[in-house]
Write a protein that holds these residues in place. Structure first.
Motif, PDB file in Angstrom:
ATOM      1  N   GLN A  34      39.352  54.161  44.845  1.00  0.00           N
ATOM      2  CA  GLN A  34      40.139  55.384  44.790  1.00  0.00           C
ATOM      3  C   GLN A  34      39.720  56.262  45.960  1.00  0.00           C
ATOM      4  N   HIS A  46      36.281  41.957  39.914  1.00  0.00           N
ATOM      5  CA  HIS A  46      37.197  43.096  39.841  1.00  0.00           C
ATOM      6  C   HIS A  46      36.725  44.131  40.854  1.00  0.00           C
ATOM      7  N   SER A  75      37.836  47.756  42.814  1.00  0.00           N
ATOM      8  CA  SER A  75      38.768  48.887  42.774  1.00  0.00           C
ATOM      9  C   SER A  75      38.291  49.974  43.723  1.00  0.00           C
ATOM     10  N   ASP A  92      43.179  47.742  43.590  1.00  0.00           N
ATOM     11  CA  ASP A  92      42.802  47.232  42.275  1.00  0.00           C
ATOM     12  C   ASP A  92      43.006  45.722  42.320  1.00  0.00           C
TER      13      ASP A  92
END
Length: 1019
Positions: free
Chosen positions: A551, A547, A549, A574
């Motif tokens: 931002q 996973h 991710s 994501d």
């Protein structure tokens, strides 16, 4: 019951000394009581002590070590409690009886192998003043090209075994530590370049830049490394082994009293080579502070007096580091353990960069009873780093040498104390990058394994092993708001400071969980006095979940450093994936009179990433070896007195590569996005074949192993031909299909090569010993069929990379100088070289044209202008031992490769380099740089080098009060390079661990020169 046991067993102390034939002590020799779990190792003086509970009776004690023939001695235990047994071992460089592991639970001896496998032992990994296990592996094994892509404290390293084996996937081998399959991917969680808003880099556009996860492994814990180059050796791993296999075995416990080992080193890292910069007293154009012109405008004739600076004095600094390790080895009765802790700290040569690593390991071996044994290992690693933008980025501090004319005082501040913009284009000041950019990464990782081994009958062994690799990466980037403007090409600031764009923050994370299960059964059968059989079957299952991710946002209020405080959000990421692979194999070995060996194997793999119609893949291997020197007729020939070994071997194997298939690559996926208050789905422009299958490698290998003069001269020669079929390539399709490209299994590539390993002992006396090893590797790779004439790759650095039929993978393709029939450059009336022009008949053929004056006319032409693939690589290692002194040297050579030196061209263009200085001084025509600036051949540089990779001088003090052994050493790494490269170091790659993009120099931190002082002790 307790008293009966005490009477049956007695605490016995066995001690002695192990030496070679000259009387020199042998450290690190394994001493074991045969048919028991009891054992220990010799110290630096060759002494050993083994405390064990043994019944009275006769026992066999074995003495073994890599490079020496195994010796057995008889031990008769009576009522006494103390015994002394000394042993003399003879050198056996051929290592024919050395056990190696090739993917099954039970190892085999080198004598039986039909393919070549390299082994690197622990002491070879600790001589090079590095805490990175892959860097320590450089030059130690045949067929491997290990390249340090960056000099960052935790910079990535690429390993290629026998050339490139894929285009779309990873060319790094499969890594296995004590049976645990580990993840060595490169995932960037600190944003490389805020202007692009990129967290992870594309495989074919910018490369995989940053740490690869082998940086977590502590070399001090390693007992040995086995490198499986060929497909026949790696075939047992099926679809995971297209790029070879690297097996790492860590240190295990030993019987006897606990032995505490301690090592500590202090390192100094320096820039090995400074670039010469422009020292001309004038520049073309006006005052640097107000000029809006660039040095590339040839019409400028006025000059301005300037002060010249060397930005390298600010950017680079001397870094220090330390590497500290402590371990305890011991065991009693049926329990053995190895425990260790390590701390590594390393500063980079770029200011404000460093890397910390804390590692803890526990290995446990437990004999439950005569037919059940258990083993377990646990390795916890925590690392953290302070980083700066590296290659493929204009934000790289190294690139400030390249993109800014060196007539600005970069440390100058305005009345408010703010750093100022510099350069004709409002470049970001490198002082800002070094002092204000904050890129931090931390990783927490657990690598654990457990196994059980059963021996229900004498000839049958069953074992099960489970391994887990679980890690999490967390990275943050912060760029503060600036009081000065930067151009839109960087932050998008434009003509005025936009508060919604000024300042940047990002937060990235990557979590990976990988588990593998392996169960194997081995049955040994003696068919006759001359013929023996070993049958092995096994099943494996591997699952991975990841996973990632990201931002990010722009526009930060004062004192705010987090994404949630940003005014303008930037599209993040994501990504979640799950993959699995399972397989079964059967392998059959036959041995005839310990002379002739034949091995055959069959493996069937299935994976979640394969297309439904290609769910099961079958791989085969067949190998054999014939030890001619072990036959009766060889002994009767009379040559065995000086010709000790003559072995012929051959192998064929198949393996696959599933790294080129994305986790859901067999599906055509859609991305969701907002649209006028609703959700919309957007299709990818690439259509994926639902019947996608892994790339398949087929390799044929021939070789021989020779030894002469009492094994003091040893030669191994390997020749291989391997072809990779079903290449995964994205090819263009008609837009009317709804897509622009299609990922499909088309085309193939080939690697042909030779490896030669020479081990020589020129001098061998009681007080002086000299061992020399030379390795030569030659590999030629080419694309055989790619389904189109040429594939071009766009790169951030501007490097023109291509693949074409019949050409090496990733060659440089672009414009070039016009030349006359004698090869001299054609120039215009002003004396400026010209670009070749004419008609491009095909991507690799052209017709040059000339006008009435004999100058080029027509369209600019393109051709192959360079090749990053070296013609050959080699290593020369010498080890000298005189009494208690030891000297180790290693020279590495890479010859025949090219580097696309993007930085060299740009340095001249901004008036920073030495060619620009010649133009400033009038030594070459004004407009020279502008004329050649866009000729891509001008940026191709000679990448050949010979590097003094390692030097180490050690003194073994021996026993001291409170210490059983003490050694002090001085060493160095990357001390000198013999090359003609016009940059910092030809061993570089701005594209990091990319498969296709190699040999590109664009803002990359050069590998530092390292000096090292170390102390090793045992208690």
């Amino acid at each position: 019951m307790h008293s009966i046991t005490a009477a049956a067993f007695a605490q016995v102390k066995l001690s002695g000394k192990v030496t070679d034939e000259t009387g020199a002590p042998l450290p690190g020799i394994t001493v074991a009581v045969k048919n028991t779990k009891l054992g220990t190792t010799t110290d630096g003086e060759g002494n050993y002590v083994l405390n064990a509970d043994l019944q009275p009776g006769n026992y066999t004690v074995t003495y073994s070590g890599i490079g020496f023939s195994t010796r057995e001695s008889t031990l008769v235990i009576t009522t006494a409690k103390g015994y002394t047994l000394n042993a003399v071992l003879s050198e056996s460089v051929s290592k024919l009886d050395e056990v190696v592991i090739t993917g099954t639970s039970q190892g085999t001896t080198r004598k039986q192998l039909g393919s070549y496998i390299s082994s690197v032992k622990a002491d070879e990994l600790t001589k090079g003043a590095t805490g990175n296990v892959l860097a320590a592996l450089q030059g130690k094994t045949a067929g491997a090209q290990v390249s340090q892509n960056s000099g960052d404290p935790a910079g990535g390293i690429s390993v290629k075994l026998r050339g490139i084996s894929t285009i779309s996937g990873s060319t790094d081998p499969l890594y296995i530590i004590d049976g645990v399959i580990i993840d060595n991917s490169t995932t960037r969680v600190t944003n490389a370049d805020a202007s692009y808003g990129v967290g992870t880099s594309g495989a074919n556009t910018t490369g995989s830049i940053g740490q690869n996860r082998m940086v977590d492994i502590n070399p001090a814990d390693i007992e040995r490394i086995e490198v499986l180059n060929g497909a026949a050796a790696a075939a047992i791993y099926g679809s995971r082994a297209n790029a070879g296999v690297v097996q790492i075995f860590t240190k295990r416990g030993a019987g006897g009293a606990p032995v505490v080992s301690f090592s500590s080193s202090f390192n100094v890292n320096q820039l090995r080579k400074k670039l010469d910069v422009n020292q001309a007293p004038t520049k073309f154009g006006g005052t640097p502070d107000v000029s809006t012109q660039t040095i590339l405008t040839p019409s400028l004739t006025n000059t301005t007096a300037v002060n010249r600076y060397d930005y390298q004095d600010y950017i680079f600094s001397t870094g220090v580091g330390t590497d500290n390790n402590v371990s305890v080895v011991g065991g009693q009765n049926k329990t053995r353990y190895y425990a260790s802790a390590g701390y590594l700290y390393n500063q980079g040569i770029i200011q404000n960069t460093d890397f910390n690593r804390y590692s803890f390991r526990l290995n446990l071996d437990q004999e439950v009873n005569k037919w059940i044994s258990f083993n377990a290992s646990m390795n916890y690693v925590y690392s953290k780093s302070n980083e700066k933008p590296d290659g493929n980025s204009f934000f790289s501090p190294t690139n400030s040498v390249t993109i800014i004319g060196n007539y600005y005082d970069i440390e100058k501040r305005n009345a408010q104390g703010n750093i100022q913009a510099v350069g004709e284009r409002g470049r970001v000041n490198p002082v800002s990058i070094i002092e204000d950019f904050k890129q931090q990464q931390q990783t927490s990782r657990i690598i654990a394994g457990a196994g059980i081994k059963l021996t229900p009958t004498k000839n049958l062994t069953i074992d099960y092993h489970m391994g887990i690799d679980n890690y999490s990466q967390d990275g943050t980037t912060f760029i503060p708001p600036y009081a000065y403007n930067v151009s839109s090409g960087f932050f998008g600031g434009g003509a005025t400071l936009d508060p919604t764009q000024n300042g940047y923050a990002s937060a990235g994370s990557n979590n990976s969980f990988l588990i593998n299960h392996d169960v194997n059964a081995t049955y040994n059968a003696k068919i006759s006095e001359s013929l023996a059989s070993v049958t092995q079957i096994g099943y494996s299952l591997q699952y991975q979940r990841m996973h990632y991710s990201l931002q990010q946002g722009r526009g930060l209020p004062p004192f705010v450093k987090v994404v949630s405080g940003a005014i303008t959000a930037i599209t993040g990421a994501d990504q979640r994936t799950e993959t699995s692979i399972s397989g079964e194999f059967i392998q059959q070995n036959f041995k005839y009179r310990d002379q002739l060996f034949v091995t055959g194997a069959l493996r069937v793999d299935g994976s979640s990433v394969f297309g439904e119609s290609e769910r099961n893949q079958v791989y085969t291997k067949l190998s054999g070896s014939y030890v001619i020197s072990g036959t009766d007729y060889w002994k009767n020939m009379g040559v065995s007195k000086w010709w000790n070994l003559f072995k012929l071997r051959a192998a064929y194997g198949e393996s696959g590569n599933l790294t080129g298939i994305p986790a859901y690559g067999r599906y055509n996926t859609y991305n969701a996005s907002p649209f006028i208050g609703s959700a919309a789905f957007n299709s990818s422009t690439t259509y994926t074949n639902p019947d996608v299958k892994p790339e398949r490698q087929k390799e044929l290998e021939f070789g021989t192993d020779l030894a002469f003069m009492d094994n003091r001269i040893n030669v191994s020669v390997n020749y291989y031909r391997k072809r990779v079929e079903d290449l995964l390539i994205s090819r263009a399709i008609a837009p009317t299909k709804g897509f622009t490209s299609r990922l499909d299994n088309i085309g193939s590539l080939a690697n042909n090569g030779m490896e030669v390993v020479l081990n020589v002992v020129p001098v061998k006396t009681k007080n002086f010993n000299w061992e020399m090893t030379a390795i030569y590797n030659h590999n030629k790779n080419k694309a055989v069929d790619i389904g189109q004439s040429i594939i071009l790759y766009a790169t951030t650095s501007g490097a023109p990379v291509a693949i074409a039929n019949g050409e090496p993978i990733g060659f440089f393709y672009g414009s070039f100088f016009a030349r006359d029939a004698n090869g001299n450059e054609l120039k215009n009336a002003a004396g400026i070289p010209l670009t070749e022009a004419g008609t491009q008949n095909s991507p690799l053929s052209y017709t040059a044209k000339r006008d009435a004056n004999g100058l080029p006319t027509g369209s600019a032409l393109q051709k192959k202008i360079g090749d990053p693939n070296p013609k050959w690589t080699g290593t020369l290692t010498n080890d000298f031992n005189y009494k208690k002194f030891s000297l180790h040297t290693q020279l590495d050579a890479v010859q025949g490769g090219s580097v696309f030196n993007a930085d060299f061209r740009t340095r001249q263009g901004v008036d920073n380099g030495k060619v620009a200085e010649r133009e400033d001084r009038g030594e070459i025509p004004r407009g020279f740089i502008a004329g050649v600036y866009n000729i891509q051949e001008w940026r191709v540089d000679d990448g050949s080098f010979v590097k003094l990779r390692e030097v180490s001088l050690s003194y073994n003090v021996g026993k001291m009060k409170g210490l059983s052994d003490l050694t002090i050493s001085l060493g160095g790494r990357n001390l000198y390079s013999w090359d003609h490269y016009k940059g910092y170091d030809p061993e570089v790659n701005a594209a990091g661990q990319s498969t296709i993009l190699r040999g590109i120099d664009f803002g990359t931190v050069p590998a530092p020169r390292t000096f090292n002082v170390a102390l090793r002790a045992k208690f």
